[in-house]
Design a protein around this motif. Structure first.
Motif, PDB file in Angstrom:
ATOM      1  N   VAL A   1       0.861  -1.190   0.000  1.00 57.81           N
ATOM      2  CA  VAL A   1       0.000   0.000   0.000  1.00 57.81           C
ATOM      3  C   VAL A   1       0.896   1.238   0.000  1.00 57.81           C
ATOM      4  O   VAL A   1       1.793   1.353   0.845  1.00 57.81           O
ATOM      5  N   PRO A   2       0.703   2.160  -0.935  1.00 61.69           N
ATOM      6  CA  PRO A   2       1.565   3.345  -0.956  1.00 61.69           C
ATOM      7  C   PRO A   2       1.344   4.219   0.284  1.00 61.69           C
ATOM      8  O   PRO A   2       0.385   4.016   1.028  1.00 61.69           O
ATOM      9  N   ILE A   3       2.219   5.184   0.456  1.00 58.42           N
ATOM     10  CA  ILE A   3       2.052   6.130   1.560  1.00 58.42           C
ATOM     11  C   ILE A   3       0.705   6.829   1.403  1.00 58.42           C
ATOM     12  O   ILE A   3       0.370   7.299   0.311  1.00 58.42           O
ATOM     13  N   LEU A   4      -0.076   6.848   2.477  1.00 58.67           N
ATOM     14  CA  LEU A   4      -1.411   7.448   2.398  1.00 58.67           C
ATOM     15  C   LEU A   4      -1.446   8.752   3.175  1.00 58.67           C
ATOM     16  O   LEU A   4      -0.681   8.939   4.132  1.00 58.67           O
ATOM     17  N   SER A   5      -2.350   9.625   2.789  1.00 54.65           N
ATOM     18  CA  SER A   5      -2.555  10.834   3.583  1.00 54.65           C
ATOM     19  C   SER A   5      -3.517  10.468   4.723  1.00 54.65           C
ATOM     20  O   SER A   5      -4.315   9.539   4.572  1.00 54.65           O
TER      21      SER A   5
ATOM     22  N   ASP B   1       2.382  11.994   7.041  1.00 58.13           N
ATOM     23  CA  ASP B   1       2.909  12.826   8.129  1.00 58.13           C
ATOM     24  C   ASP B   1       3.998  12.100   8.927  1.00 58.13           C
ATOM     25  O   ASP B   1       4.427  12.563   9.985  1.00 58.13           O
ATOM     26  N   GLY B   2       4.414  10.924   8.440  1.00 61.63           N
ATOM     27  CA  GLY B   2       5.508  10.199   9.092  1.00 61.63           C
ATOM     28  C   GLY B   2       5.037   9.181  10.109  1.00 61.63           C
ATOM     29  O   GLY B   2       5.824   8.350  10.567  1.00 61.63           O
ATOM     30  N   SER B   3       3.753   9.211  10.476  1.00 57.60           N
ATOM     31  CA  SER B   3       3.278   8.249  11.478  1.00 57.60           C
ATOM     32  C   SER B   3       2.890   6.938  10.796  1.00 57.60           C
ATOM     33  O   SER B   3       2.802   6.857   9.567  1.00 57.60           O
TER      34      SER B   3
END
Ligand SMILES: Nc1nc2c(ncn2[C@@H]2O[C@H](COP(=O)(O)OP(=O)(O)OP(=O)(O)O)[C@@H](O)[C@H]2O)c(=O)[nH]1
Length: 334
Positions: free
Chosen positions: A212-216, A268-270
């Motif tokens: 899964v790509p980085i999500l917002s 956001d890095g989390s």
């Protein structure tokens, strides 16, 4: 069968002595009761006898762990003093392949086996829900037979840690059979291991990994909706079909989910951790990012993507991937 899931009452080893306690429950057994009363009974027991180091529930050979795990998987908000550490399945190396291929003597409960197709056996259920599989009696098989057993088990459940033993001797208890923390952490390495392949060595159950790509953060409710549809309605959301076929925008597939784990990297890095057993699931914040979010070894780079790993029946890789990517509105990965 549900009423036969717990074989003994509760055996507690305290100061080197085994103490056996019967739990007093309204309807007489843990597995038929609602979650809270099972947990309350154990908490009451601890109040009377002092806190225990561990509680080991030994089920009958016919138990379905998917029935029992949710009872002890207590929401953090309830402030319970006990938590579900993990499920350990002991496999007999000599007989397991036959058990997996046999036609069950007793039909499994309809809600467990609503799928049809290749037979789902109790052995499948006990392996697919396991966090640890101990392959015992390894001395009774050849190395080739042992390898075949390992491969079959890993094709069913690529998330479980596998230990090979004879006479069930493990080098240590902590981290091998106890203190597993299988429900409160999801390490990136274990998901990477499970992602190595989507094998159909076992015709009934398989492990499927979806990068899964980085999500917002704004995409999380969408992912939550996808998971709810998957686990509660056994339906794959199919928004990409909506243009052609406006309603319904879900496709009801013939699948069953047994176990789910995932790590979702946010912009956001989390990191959000996903845990699920049958229809119960939760999305947690990773408390200590250093625990499992380390970079792929040697690269020195942050992990570029998250991953969802699913264990179940009838998992069509293409259908699952296009459903999750379409629902999230992201480009397919991997
Ligand atoms: N050769 C060999 N024999 C073993 C091993 N582990 C257990 N056994 C033998 O297998 C027999 C059954 O072992 P148990 O531990 O009673 O099996 P169990 O699954 O707990 O049995 P139930 O709880 O009654 O179903 C005993 O005679 C054990 O000595 C092993 O790794 N190798």
């Amino acid at each position: 069968m549900a009423s036969a899931d717990i074989e003994k009452s509760l055996t507690v080893s305290k100061d080197g002595q085994q103490v056996e306690e019967w739990l007093e429950l309204a309807n007489g057994c843990i597995c038929c009761s609602v979650k809270d009363s099972g947990v309350n009974a154990i908490e009451a027991l601890m109040e009377r006898r002092g806190a225990f180091d561990y509680i080991l529930l030994e089920t009958t050979g016919l138990a379905d762990p998917g029935n029992i795990a949710p009872l002890f998987w207590v929401d953090e908000g309830l402030g319970s003093t006990i938590y579900l550490d993990g499920i350990v399945t002991l496999v007999d190396a000599k007989n397991i392949l036959r058990s997996l291929d046999e036609t069950p003597a007793q039909p499994l409960e309809p809600h467990v086996d609503a799928h049809g197709g290749p037979e789902l056996t109790t052995a499948h259920l006990q392996i697919s829900h396991a966090d640890v599989v101990v392959i015992n009696k390894s001395d009774l098989v050849t190395s080739v037979e042992l390898e075949a057993v390992k491969e079959r088990i890993q094709s069913i459940n690529a998330l479980a840690k596998v230990h090979v033993t004879h006479h069930s001797q493990v080098p240590q208890l902590e981290g091998v059979l106890l203190d597993l923390h299988a429900y409160d952490s999801v390490g990136a390495a274990e998901l990477d291991f499970a992602a190595k392949g989507h094998s159909h060595l076992d015709p009934t159950i398989s492990t499927l990994s979806i990068p899964v790509p980085i999500l917002s953060p704004a995409q999380l409710p969408v992912l939550d909706e996808w998971l709810r549809s998957l686990l509660w309605d056994s339906a794959l959301l199919a928004p990409h079909l909506a243009a052609v076929c406006p309603a319904p925008s879900t496709s009801r597939a013939s699948f069953e989910m047994h176990r789910l784990k995932g790590r979702i990297q946010l912009s956001d890095g989390s990191v959000k951790l996903l845990q699920g057993v049958r229809e119960v699931f939760e999305m947690l914040d990773e408390k200590d990012a250093s625990k499992g979010g380390d970079a792929p070894s040697g690269t020195g780079l942050p992990r570029p993507e998250g991953k969802i790993v699913l264990i179940g029946r009838g998992l069509d890789a293409e259908a699952f991937r296009s459903s999750v990517y379409g629902t999230l509105g992201v480009q397919p990965l991997g």
